[in-house]
Design an enzyme around this catalytic site. Structure first.
Site, PDB file in Angstrom:
ATOM      1  N   LYS A   1     -10.859   7.629   1.775  1.00 34.93           N
ATOM      2  CA  LYS A   1     -12.163   8.215   1.379  1.00 34.93           C
ATOM      3  C   LYS A   1     -12.562   7.763  -0.023  1.00 34.93           C
ATOM      4  O   LYS A   1     -13.654   8.073  -0.493  1.00 34.93           O
ATOM      5  CB  LYS A   1     -12.084   9.739   1.368  1.00 34.93           C
ATOM      6  CG  LYS A   1     -11.973  10.387   2.731  1.00 34.93           C
ATOM      7  CD  LYS A   1     -12.369  11.869   2.585  1.00 34.93           C
ATOM      8  CE  LYS A   1     -12.044  12.682   3.799  1.00 34.93           C
ATOM      9  NZ  LYS A   1     -10.600  12.960   3.932  1.00 34.93           N
ATOM     10  N   GLY A   2     -11.639   7.124  -0.769  1.00 30.11           N
ATOM     11  CA  GLY A   2     -12.011   6.616  -2.088  1.00 30.11           C
ATOM     12  C   GLY A   2     -11.515   7.484  -3.221  1.00 30.11           C
ATOM     13  O   GLY A   2     -10.409   8.024  -3.174  1.00 30.11           O
TER      14      GLY A   2
ATOM     15  N   GLY B   1      -1.719   4.289  -4.932  1.00 27.47           N
ATOM     16  CA  GLY B   1      -2.021   5.066  -6.136  1.00 27.47           C
ATOM     17  C   GLY B   1      -1.556   4.347  -7.393  1.00 27.47           C
ATOM     18  O   GLY B   1      -2.254   4.332  -8.418  1.00 27.47           O
ATOM     19  N   ASP B   2      -0.376   3.740  -7.334  1.00 26.55           N
ATOM     20  CA  ASP B   2       0.151   3.015  -8.505  1.00 26.55           C
ATOM     21  C   ASP B   2      -0.759   1.822  -8.835  1.00 26.55           C
ATOM     22  O   ASP B   2      -1.009   1.518 -10.010  1.00 26.55           O
ATOM     23  CB  ASP B   2       1.572   2.498  -8.226  1.00 26.55           C
ATOM     24  CG  ASP B   2       2.524   3.635  -7.883  1.00 26.55           C
ATOM     25  OD1 ASP B   2       2.222   4.784  -8.234  1.00 26.55           O
ATOM     26  OD2 ASP B   2       3.568   3.355  -7.255  1.00 26.55           O
TER      27      ASP B   2
ATOM     28  N   SER C   1      -7.686  10.548  -6.397  1.00 21.11           N
ATOM     29  CA  SER C   1      -7.708   9.537  -5.339  1.00 21.11           C
ATOM     30  C   SER C   1      -7.666  10.252  -3.998  1.00 21.11           C
ATOM     31  O   SER C   1      -6.999  11.277  -3.846  1.00 21.11           O
ATOM     32  CB  SER C   1      -6.557   8.553  -5.503  1.00 21.11           C
ATOM     33  OG  SER C   1      -5.318   9.206  -5.330  1.00 21.11           O
ATOM     34  N   MET C   2      -8.403   9.693  -3.043  1.00 18.93           N
ATOM     35  CA  MET C   2      -8.587  10.394  -1.762  1.00 18.93           C
ATOM     36  C   MET C   2      -8.321   9.455  -0.600  1.00 18.93           C
ATOM     37  O   MET C   2      -9.029   9.479   0.416  1.00 18.93           O
ATOM     38  CB  MET C   2     -10.016  10.951  -1.715  1.00 18.93           C
ATOM     39  CG  MET C   2     -10.359  11.822  -2.938  1.00 18.93           C
ATOM     40  SD  MET C   2     -12.007  12.544  -2.946  1.00 18.93           S
ATOM     41  CE  MET C   2     -13.041  11.096  -3.180  1.00 18.93           C
ATOM     42  N   GLY C   3      -7.313   8.569  -0.751  1.00 23.37           N
ATOM     43  CA  GLY C   3      -6.948   7.637   0.315  1.00 23.37           C
ATOM     44  C   GLY C   3      -8.132   6.785   0.738  1.00 23.37           C
ATOM     45  O   GLY C   3      -8.894   6.300  -0.108  1.00 23.37           O
TER      46      GLY C   3
HETATM   47  N1  LIG Z   1      -6.673   3.183   3.948  1.00 21.91           N
HETATM   48  C1  LIG Z   1      -7.238   2.816   2.794  1.00 21.91           C
HETATM   49  N2  LIG Z   1      -8.288   1.980   2.775  1.00 21.91           N
HETATM   50  C2  LIG Z   1      -8.860   1.581   1.614  1.00 21.91           C
HETATM   51  N3  LIG Z   1      -8.436   1.980   0.410  1.00 21.91           N
HETATM   52  C3  LIG Z   1      -7.400   2.816   0.354  1.00 21.91           C
HETATM   53  C4  LIG Z   1      -6.728   3.286   1.530  1.00 21.91           C
HETATM   54  N4  LIG Z   1      -5.722   4.104   1.153  1.00 21.91           N
HETATM   55  C5  LIG Z   1      -5.759   4.141  -0.192  1.00 21.91           C
HETATM   56  N5  LIG Z   1      -6.767   3.385  -0.673  1.00 21.91           N
HETATM   57  C6  LIG Z   1      -7.130   3.178  -2.079  1.00 21.91           C
HETATM   58  O1  LIG Z   1      -6.034   3.552  -2.892  1.00 21.91           O
HETATM   59  C7  LIG Z   1      -6.373   4.664  -3.730  1.00 21.91           C
HETATM   60  C8  LIG Z   1      -5.138   5.544  -3.892  1.00 21.91           C
HETATM   61  O2  LIG Z   1      -4.727   5.990  -2.628  1.00 21.91           O
HETATM   62  P1  LIG Z   1      -4.156   7.450  -2.383  1.00 21.91           P
HETATM   63  O3  LIG Z   1      -3.526   7.447  -1.023  1.00 21.91           O
HETATM   64  O4  LIG Z   1      -5.206   8.461  -2.624  1.00 21.91           O
HETATM   65  O5  LIG Z   1      -3.083   7.582  -3.563  1.00 21.91           O
HETATM   66  P2  LIG Z   1      -1.517   7.829  -3.578  1.00 21.91           P
HETATM   67  O6  LIG Z   1      -0.898   6.519  -3.150  1.00 21.91           O
HETATM   68  O7  LIG Z   1      -1.228   8.181  -4.987  1.00 21.91           O
HETATM   69  O8  LIG Z   1      -1.269   8.949  -2.601  1.00 21.91           O
HETATM   70  C9  LIG Z   1      -7.564   5.316  -3.040  1.00 21.91           C
HETATM   71  O9  LIG Z   1      -8.364   6.054  -3.954  1.00 21.91           O
HETATM   72  C10 LIG Z   1      -8.294   4.102  -2.477  1.00 21.91           C
HETATM   73  O10 LIG Z   1      -9.071   3.459  -3.485  1.00 21.91           O
HETATM   74  O1  LIG Z   2       8.603   9.685  -8.176  1.00 22.69           O
HETATM   75  P1  LIG Z   2       7.980  10.119  -6.894  1.00 22.69           P
HETATM   76  O2  LIG Z   2       6.833  11.035  -7.063  1.00 22.69           O
HETATM   77  O3  LIG Z   2       9.031  10.663  -5.966  1.00 22.69           O
HETATM   78  O4  LIG Z   2       7.371   8.854  -6.196  1.00 22.69           O
HETATM   79  C1  LIG Z   2       8.145   7.720  -5.962  1.00 22.69           C
HETATM   80  C2  LIG Z   2       7.522   6.863  -4.931  1.00 22.69           C
HETATM   81  O5  LIG Z   2       6.187   6.597  -5.304  1.00 22.69           O
HETATM   82  C3  LIG Z   2       5.902   5.211  -5.169  1.00 22.69           C
HETATM   83  O6  LIG Z   2       5.832   4.670  -6.467  1.00 22.69           O
HETATM   84  C4  LIG Z   2       4.603   5.029  -4.440  1.00 22.69           C
HETATM   85  O7  LIG Z   2       3.597   5.790  -5.070  1.00 22.69           O
HETATM   86  P2  LIG Z   2       2.083   5.782  -4.606  1.00 22.69           P
HETATM   87  O8  LIG Z   2       2.054   5.582  -3.124  1.00 22.69           O
HETATM   88  O9  LIG Z   2       1.554   7.111  -5.069  1.00 22.69           O
HETATM   89  O10 LIG Z   2       1.413   4.662  -5.328  1.00 22.69           O
HETATM   90  C5  LIG Z   2       7.078   4.620  -4.437  1.00 22.69           C
HETATM   91  O11 LIG Z   2       7.327   3.309  -4.860  1.00 22.69           O
HETATM   92  C6  LIG Z   2       8.205   5.544  -4.792  1.00 22.69           C
HETATM   93  O12 LIG Z   2       9.178   5.588  -3.805  1.00 22.69           O
END
Ligand SMILES: Nc1ncnc2c1ncn2[C@@H]1O[C@H](COP(=O)(O)OP(=O)(O)O)[C@@H](O)[C@H]1O
Ligand SMILES: O=P(O)(O)OC[C@H]1O[C@](O)(COP(=O)(O)O)[C@@H](O)[C@@H]1O
Length: 312
Positions: free
Chosen positions: A226-227, A254-255, A222-224
Protein backbone atom coordinates in the site's frame (compact mmCIF):
# COMPACT_ATOMS: atom_id res chain seq x y z
CA UNK A 1 31.45 14.81 4.30
CA UNK A 2 28.23 13.55 5.90
CA UNK A 3 28.96 10.79 8.38
CA UNK A 4 26.59 7.84 8.65
CA UNK A 5 26.52 4.86 11.00
CA UNK A 6 24.10 1.97 11.36
CA UNK A 7 23.71 0.01 14.56
CA UNK A 8 22.47 -3.57 14.71
CA UNK A 9 22.35 -4.79 18.29
CA UNK A 10 20.90 -8.15 17.30
CA UNK A 11 22.09 -9.17 13.82
CA UNK A 12 21.00 -12.37 12.12
CA UNK A 13 22.01 -14.78 9.44
CA UNK A 14 18.91 -14.80 7.25
CA UNK A 15 18.18 -18.17 5.65
CA UNK A 16 15.81 -17.22 2.84
CA UNK A 17 13.81 -19.62 0.70
CA UNK A 18 10.73 -20.25 -1.43
CA UNK A 19 7.99 -22.82 -0.90
CA UNK A 20 4.70 -23.44 -2.72
CA UNK A 21 2.67 -23.39 0.48
CA UNK A 22 3.80 -24.06 4.04
CA UNK A 23 2.12 -27.09 5.55
CA UNK A 24 2.35 -26.79 9.31
CA UNK A 25 3.37 -30.05 10.96
CA UNK A 26 4.52 -31.57 7.63
CA UNK A 27 7.91 -31.88 5.92
CA UNK A 28 8.21 -28.87 3.60
CA UNK A 29 10.73 -28.80 0.74
CA UNK A 30 12.20 -25.31 0.46
CA UNK A 31 14.10 -23.85 -2.51
CA UNK A 32 17.08 -22.01 -0.99
CA UNK A 33 17.63 -18.42 -2.12
CA UNK A 34 20.59 -17.82 0.18
CA UNK A 35 22.05 -17.47 3.66
CA UNK A 36 22.79 -13.78 4.16
CA UNK A 37 24.59 -11.90 6.96
CA UNK A 38 21.80 -9.51 7.91
CA UNK A 39 19.83 -7.77 10.61
CA UNK A 40 18.25 -4.41 10.01
CA UNK A 41 21.23 -2.05 10.36
CA UNK A 42 23.54 -4.32 8.39
CA UNK A 43 21.01 -4.45 5.56
CA UNK A 44 20.74 -0.66 5.59
CA UNK A 45 24.54 -0.31 5.42
CA UNK A 46 24.81 -2.77 2.51
CA UNK A 47 22.18 -0.92 0.49
CA UNK A 48 23.89 2.40 1.25
CA UNK A 49 27.19 0.93 0.10
CA UNK A 50 25.59 -0.09 -3.20
CA UNK A 51 24.40 3.52 -3.53
CA UNK A 52 27.90 4.86 -2.87
CA UNK A 53 27.31 6.03 0.73
CA UNK A 54 30.02 4.84 3.11
CA UNK A 55 29.03 3.94 6.65
CA UNK A 56 30.30 2.70 9.96
CA UNK A 57 28.58 -0.41 11.30
CA UNK A 58 28.37 -1.39 14.92
CA UNK A 59 26.41 -3.50 17.38
CA UNK A 60 27.18 -6.99 18.67
CA UNK A 61 28.36 -10.07 16.77
CA UNK A 62 28.69 -13.63 18.07
CA UNK A 63 32.31 -14.85 18.04
CA UNK A 64 31.42 -18.36 16.88
CA UNK A 65 29.91 -17.54 13.47
CA UNK A 66 31.27 -14.09 12.65
CA UNK A 67 33.07 -15.14 9.44
CA UNK A 68 30.32 -14.46 6.88
CA UNK A 69 29.62 -11.07 8.48
CA UNK A 70 33.27 -10.06 8.36
CA UNK A 71 33.49 -11.16 4.73
CA UNK A 72 30.55 -8.91 3.87
CA UNK A 73 31.96 -5.97 5.84
CA UNK A 74 35.10 -6.29 3.72
CA UNK A 75 33.17 -6.76 0.46
CA UNK A 76 30.99 -3.68 1.07
CA UNK A 77 33.89 -1.70 2.56
CA UNK A 78 32.01 -1.04 5.80
CA UNK A 79 33.89 0.43 8.75
CA UNK A 80 33.47 -2.49 11.18
CA UNK A 81 33.14 -1.34 14.80
CA UNK A 82 31.12 -4.36 15.99
CA UNK A 83 31.79 -5.71 19.48
CA UNK A 84 32.39 -9.47 19.48
CA UNK A 85 30.61 -11.41 22.23
CA UNK A 86 30.64 -15.06 23.28
CA UNK A 87 28.29 -17.39 21.41
CA UNK A 88 26.55 -17.36 18.05
CA UNK A 89 24.65 -14.69 16.17
CA UNK A 90 21.09 -15.97 15.65
CA UNK A 91 19.70 -17.52 12.47
CA UNK A 92 16.37 -16.24 11.13
CA UNK A 93 14.42 -18.31 8.62
CA UNK A 94 12.35 -16.43 6.05
CA UNK A 95 10.17 -18.45 3.71
CA UNK A 96 8.08 -16.91 0.94
CA UNK A 97 5.07 -18.83 -0.36
CA UNK A 98 3.88 -18.77 -3.96
CA UNK A 99 1.13 -16.30 -2.96
CA UNK A 100 3.81 -13.87 -1.64
CA UNK A 101 3.09 -14.52 2.05
CA UNK A 102 6.30 -14.52 4.13
CA UNK A 103 6.74 -16.63 7.26
CA UNK A 104 9.51 -15.53 9.65
CA UNK A 105 11.07 -17.84 12.21
CA UNK A 106 13.36 -15.59 14.24
CA UNK A 107 15.58 -17.61 16.58
CA UNK A 108 17.56 -16.43 19.61
CA UNK A 109 21.28 -15.84 19.52
CA UNK A 110 23.97 -14.67 21.93
CA UNK A 111 23.21 -12.88 25.18
CA UNK A 112 24.88 -9.60 26.13
CA UNK A 113 26.09 -9.13 29.71
CA UNK A 114 26.51 -5.91 31.70
CA UNK A 115 30.22 -5.64 30.92
CA UNK A 116 29.57 -6.09 27.16
CA UNK A 117 26.87 -3.41 27.28
CA UNK A 118 28.90 -0.89 29.23
CA UNK A 119 31.90 -1.32 26.93
CA UNK A 120 29.64 -0.92 23.91
CA UNK A 121 28.06 2.27 25.26
CA UNK A 122 31.45 3.81 26.03
CA UNK A 123 32.83 2.87 22.62
CA UNK A 124 29.86 4.08 20.57
CA UNK A 125 29.67 7.40 22.41
CA UNK A 126 33.33 7.90 21.55
CA UNK A 127 33.33 6.60 17.96
CA UNK A 128 30.07 8.27 16.90
CA UNK A 129 31.00 11.81 17.97
CA UNK A 130 30.51 14.07 14.96
CA UNK A 131 28.27 11.61 13.07
CA UNK A 132 25.32 13.17 11.24
CA UNK A 133 22.95 10.21 10.90
CA UNK A 134 22.93 7.18 13.17
CA UNK A 135 20.40 4.47 12.29
CA UNK A 136 19.55 2.23 15.25
CA UNK A 137 17.79 -0.75 13.78
CA UNK A 138 16.14 -3.97 14.90
CA UNK A 139 15.43 -5.88 18.08
CA UNK A 140 17.47 -6.14 21.25
CA UNK A 141 19.50 -9.23 22.09
CA UNK A 142 18.89 -11.00 25.36
CA UNK A 143 20.53 -9.19 28.27
CA UNK A 144 20.03 -5.60 27.08
CA UNK A 145 17.80 -3.78 29.55
CA UNK A 146 15.16 -1.47 28.15
CA UNK A 147 15.97 1.44 30.45
CA UNK A 148 19.69 1.18 29.64
CA UNK A 149 18.83 1.11 25.93
CA UNK A 150 16.72 4.26 26.27
CA UNK A 151 19.46 6.06 28.23
CA UNK A 152 22.00 5.21 25.51
CA UNK A 153 19.64 6.49 22.76
CA UNK A 154 19.35 9.76 24.67
CA UNK A 155 23.13 10.00 24.89
CA UNK A 156 23.43 9.43 21.13
CA UNK A 157 20.90 12.19 20.53
CA UNK A 158 22.79 14.47 22.92
CA UNK A 159 25.95 13.90 20.85
CA UNK A 160 24.11 15.81 18.13
CA UNK A 161 23.44 12.81 15.88
CA UNK A 162 20.12 12.58 14.05
CA UNK A 163 18.89 9.22 15.30
CA UNK A 164 16.89 7.13 12.83
CA UNK A 165 15.12 4.37 14.73
CA UNK A 166 13.51 1.24 13.28
CA UNK A 167 12.42 -1.29 15.82
CA UNK A 168 9.35 -3.08 17.16
CA UNK A 169 7.46 -4.12 20.29
CA UNK A 170 8.91 -3.05 23.67
CA UNK A 171 12.17 -1.73 22.19
CA UNK A 172 10.15 0.58 19.92
CA UNK A 173 7.89 1.71 22.76
CA UNK A 174 10.78 2.51 25.10
CA UNK A 175 13.07 3.88 22.39
CA UNK A 176 10.44 6.44 21.40
CA UNK A 177 10.77 8.03 24.82
CA UNK A 178 14.23 9.16 23.72
CA UNK A 179 12.60 11.15 20.88
CA UNK A 180 14.54 9.84 17.88
CA UNK A 181 14.64 12.17 14.88
CA UNK A 182 13.01 9.73 12.44
CA UNK A 183 11.17 6.47 12.98
CA UNK A 184 9.92 3.94 10.44
CA UNK A 185 7.36 1.62 11.93
CA UNK A 186 5.36 -0.55 9.57
CA UNK A 187 1.56 -0.58 9.80
CA UNK A 188 1.51 -3.56 12.17
CA UNK A 189 4.26 -2.18 14.41
CA UNK A 190 2.34 1.09 14.74
CA UNK A 191 -0.83 -0.83 15.60
CA UNK A 192 1.00 -2.71 18.35
CA UNK A 193 2.57 0.51 19.62
CA UNK A 194 -0.71 2.43 19.75
CA UNK A 195 -2.81 -0.60 20.77
CA UNK A 196 -5.35 -0.09 18.03
CA UNK A 197 -6.38 -1.69 14.77
CA UNK A 198 -6.26 0.69 11.82
CA UNK A 199 -9.15 0.48 9.38
CA UNK A 200 -7.89 3.28 7.12
CA UNK A 201 -4.84 5.33 6.17
CA UNK A 202 -6.51 8.33 7.86
CA UNK A 203 -6.30 6.50 11.18
CA UNK A 204 -2.61 5.79 10.54
CA UNK A 205 -2.13 9.50 9.88
CA UNK A 206 -3.79 10.46 13.17
CA UNK A 207 -1.53 8.07 15.09
CA UNK A 208 1.57 9.39 13.29
CA UNK A 209 0.61 12.99 14.06
CA UNK A 210 0.38 12.15 17.76
CA UNK A 211 3.97 10.92 17.60
CA UNK A 212 5.01 14.22 15.94
CA UNK A 213 3.36 16.03 18.83
CA UNK A 214 5.30 13.90 21.31
CA UNK A 215 8.53 15.19 19.75
CA UNK A 216 9.40 12.79 16.92
CA UNK A 217 10.09 15.05 13.97
CA UNK A 218 9.71 12.48 11.18
CA UNK A 219 7.31 9.56 11.32
CA UNK A 220 7.51 7.32 8.25
CA UNK A 221 4.90 4.58 8.29
CA UNK A 222 5.49 1.83 5.77
CA UNK A 223 2.43 -0.08 4.64
CA UNK A 224 3.81 -2.88 2.42
CA UNK A 225 2.30 -2.88 -1.07
CA UNK A 226 0.00 0.00 0.00
CA UNK A 227 3.05 2.29 0.16
CA UNK A 228 3.99 4.72 2.88
CA UNK A 229 3.21 7.95 4.69
CA UNK A 230 5.82 10.50 5.79
CA UNK A 231 4.35 12.68 8.50
CA UNK A 232 6.03 15.79 9.93
CA UNK A 233 4.66 18.97 11.53
CA UNK A 234 5.35 20.83 8.25
CA UNK A 235 4.08 18.36 5.65
CA UNK A 236 2.60 14.95 4.98
CA UNK A 237 3.51 12.97 1.86
CA UNK A 238 2.00 9.69 0.76
CA UNK A 239 3.64 7.28 -1.67
CA UNK A 240 2.15 4.45 -3.68
CA UNK A 241 4.80 2.07 -5.02
CA UNK A 242 4.57 0.38 -8.40
CA UNK A 243 2.67 -2.89 -8.54
CA UNK A 244 5.23 -5.66 -8.29
CA UNK A 245 4.05 -8.85 -9.93
CA UNK A 246 7.20 -10.89 -9.30
CA UNK A 247 7.51 -10.70 -5.48
CA UNK A 248 10.42 -12.93 -4.46
CA UNK A 249 10.79 -11.88 -0.82
CA UNK A 250 9.61 -8.84 1.12
CA UNK A 251 12.40 -9.37 3.68
CA UNK A 252 14.53 -6.24 3.75
CA UNK A 253 11.95 -3.96 2.11
CA UNK A 254 11.77 -1.80 5.23
CA UNK A 255 15.57 -1.73 5.56
CA UNK A 256 15.87 -0.67 1.91
CA UNK A 257 13.38 2.11 2.58
CA UNK A 258 15.45 3.36 5.54
CA UNK A 259 18.57 3.25 3.34
CA UNK A 260 16.68 5.16 0.65
CA UNK A 261 15.85 7.88 3.15
CA UNK A 262 19.44 8.17 4.35
CA UNK A 263 20.77 8.25 0.78
CA UNK A 264 18.32 11.04 -0.05
CA UNK A 265 19.14 13.04 3.08
CA UNK A 266 22.88 12.75 2.43
CA UNK A 267 22.36 13.88 -1.15
CA UNK A 268 20.03 16.77 -0.26
CA UNK A 269 16.97 15.54 -2.18
CA UNK A 270 13.72 17.39 -1.52
CA UNK A 271 10.90 15.61 0.39
CA UNK A 272 9.03 14.52 -2.75
CA UNK A 273 12.20 13.11 -4.33
CA UNK A 274 13.19 11.50 -1.03
CA UNK A 275 9.98 9.55 -0.64
CA UNK A 276 10.01 8.62 -4.34
CA UNK A 277 13.54 7.28 -4.08
CA UNK A 278 12.91 5.39 -0.82
CA UNK A 279 9.75 3.87 -2.28
CA UNK A 280 11.50 2.85 -5.49
CA UNK A 281 14.37 1.09 -3.75
CA UNK A 282 12.06 -0.69 -1.31
CA UNK A 283 9.79 -1.85 -4.13
CA UNK A 284 12.85 -3.09 -6.01
CA UNK A 285 13.92 -4.97 -2.85
CA UNK A 286 10.88 -7.26 -3.00
CA UNK A 287 11.91 -8.53 -6.44
CA UNK A 288 14.95 -10.28 -4.93
CA UNK A 289 15.89 -12.62 -2.08
CA UNK A 290 18.48 -10.28 -0.60
CA UNK A 291 18.81 -6.48 -0.37
CA UNK A 292 20.80 -4.15 -2.58
CA UNK A 293 21.02 -2.81 -6.10
CA UNK A 294 23.76 -3.39 -8.69
CA UNK A 295 23.50 0.06 -10.20
CA UNK A 296 21.45 3.07 -9.14
CA UNK A 297 20.03 3.42 -12.67
CA UNK A 298 18.22 0.08 -12.15
CA UNK A 299 15.85 2.11 -9.98
CA UNK A 300 14.83 4.58 -12.70
CA UNK A 301 11.77 2.66 -13.96
CA UNK A 302 10.65 2.10 -10.37
CA UNK A 303 11.09 5.77 -9.52
CA UNK A 304 9.04 6.74 -12.56
CA UNK A 305 6.15 4.55 -11.43
CA UNK A 306 5.98 5.68 -7.78
CA UNK A 307 3.07 8.07 -7.12
CA UNK A 308 3.87 10.68 -4.48
CA UNK A 309 1.10 12.97 -3.22
CA UNK A 310 1.37 15.89 -0.82
CA UNK A 311 -1.47 15.24 1.60
CA UNK A 312 -0.89 18.24 3.86
N1 LIG B 1 4.58 -5.95 -2.38
C1 LIG B 1 5.16 -4.75 -2.49
N2 LIG B 1 5.11 -4.06 -3.64
C2 LIG B 1 5.71 -2.85 -3.77
N3 LIG B 1 6.39 -2.26 -2.79
C3 LIG B 1 6.48 -2.88 -1.62
C4 LIG B 1 5.88 -4.17 -1.38
N4 LIG B 1 6.15 -4.54 -0.11
C5 LIG B 1 6.88 -3.55 0.42
N5 LIG B 1 7.07 -2.55 -0.47
C6 LIG B 1 7.80 -1.30 -0.26
O1 LIG B 1 8.64 -1.45 0.88
C7 LIG B 1 8.26 -0.55 1.92
C8 LIG B 1 8.49 -1.23 3.26
O2 LIG B 1 7.72 -2.40 3.32
P1 LIG B 1 7.00 -2.88 4.65
O3 LIG B 1 6.56 -4.30 4.41
O4 LIG B 1 5.95 -1.92 5.04
O5 LIG B 1 8.18 -2.77 5.72
P2 LIG B 1 8.89 -3.83 6.66
O6 LIG B 1 9.78 -4.64 5.75
O7 LIG B 1 9.65 -2.99 7.62
O8 LIG B 1 7.78 -4.63 7.28
C9 LIG B 1 6.82 -0.18 1.60
O9 LIG B 1 6.46 1.08 2.16
C10 LIG B 1 6.84 -0.15 0.08
O10 LIG B 1 7.38 1.07 -0.40
O1 LIG C 1 15.92 -7.41 14.70
P1 LIG C 1 14.58 -7.88 14.25
O2 LIG C 1 13.50 -6.91 14.50
O3 LIG C 1 14.29 -9.24 14.82
O4 LIG C 1 14.62 -8.04 12.69
C1 LIG C 1 15.60 -8.81 12.07
C2 LIG C 1 15.19 -9.17 10.70
O5 LIG C 1 14.84 -7.99 10.00
C3 LIG C 1 15.45 -7.98 8.72
O6 LIG C 1 16.49 -7.03 8.76
C4 LIG C 1 14.43 -7.61 7.68
O7 LIG C 1 13.78 -6.42 8.05
P2 LIG C 1 12.69 -5.70 7.14
O8 LIG C 1 11.95 -6.76 6.40
O9 LIG C 1 11.86 -4.92 8.13
O10 LIG C 1 13.43 -4.79 6.22
C5 LIG C 1 16.03 -9.35 8.52
O11 LIG C 1 17.21 -9.30 7.77
C6 LIG C 1 16.28 -9.82 9.92
O12 LIG C 1 16.22 -11.20 10.03
Amino acid sequence: MTKVATITLNPALDLVGLVKEIEVGEVNSVETLGLYPAGKGINVAKVLADLGVKSTVTGFLGQDNKGDFEADFAKYQLDDQFARVEGKTRVNIKVTQEDGEVTDLNFQGFAVDQANWQAFVAKTLEVLKGYDYVAVCGSLPRGVELEAFKAWLEQLRDLGCKVIFDSSNKALEVGLQANPWLIKPNWRELEVLTQQKFESIDQVLVAARKLNEQGIANVVVSMGSKGSLWVTKDFVYQAQPPKITNVVSTVGAGDSMVAGFIYSLVNGLNPEETLRFASAISAYAVTQGNVGVDHISTLDPYKAQVKVTKVA
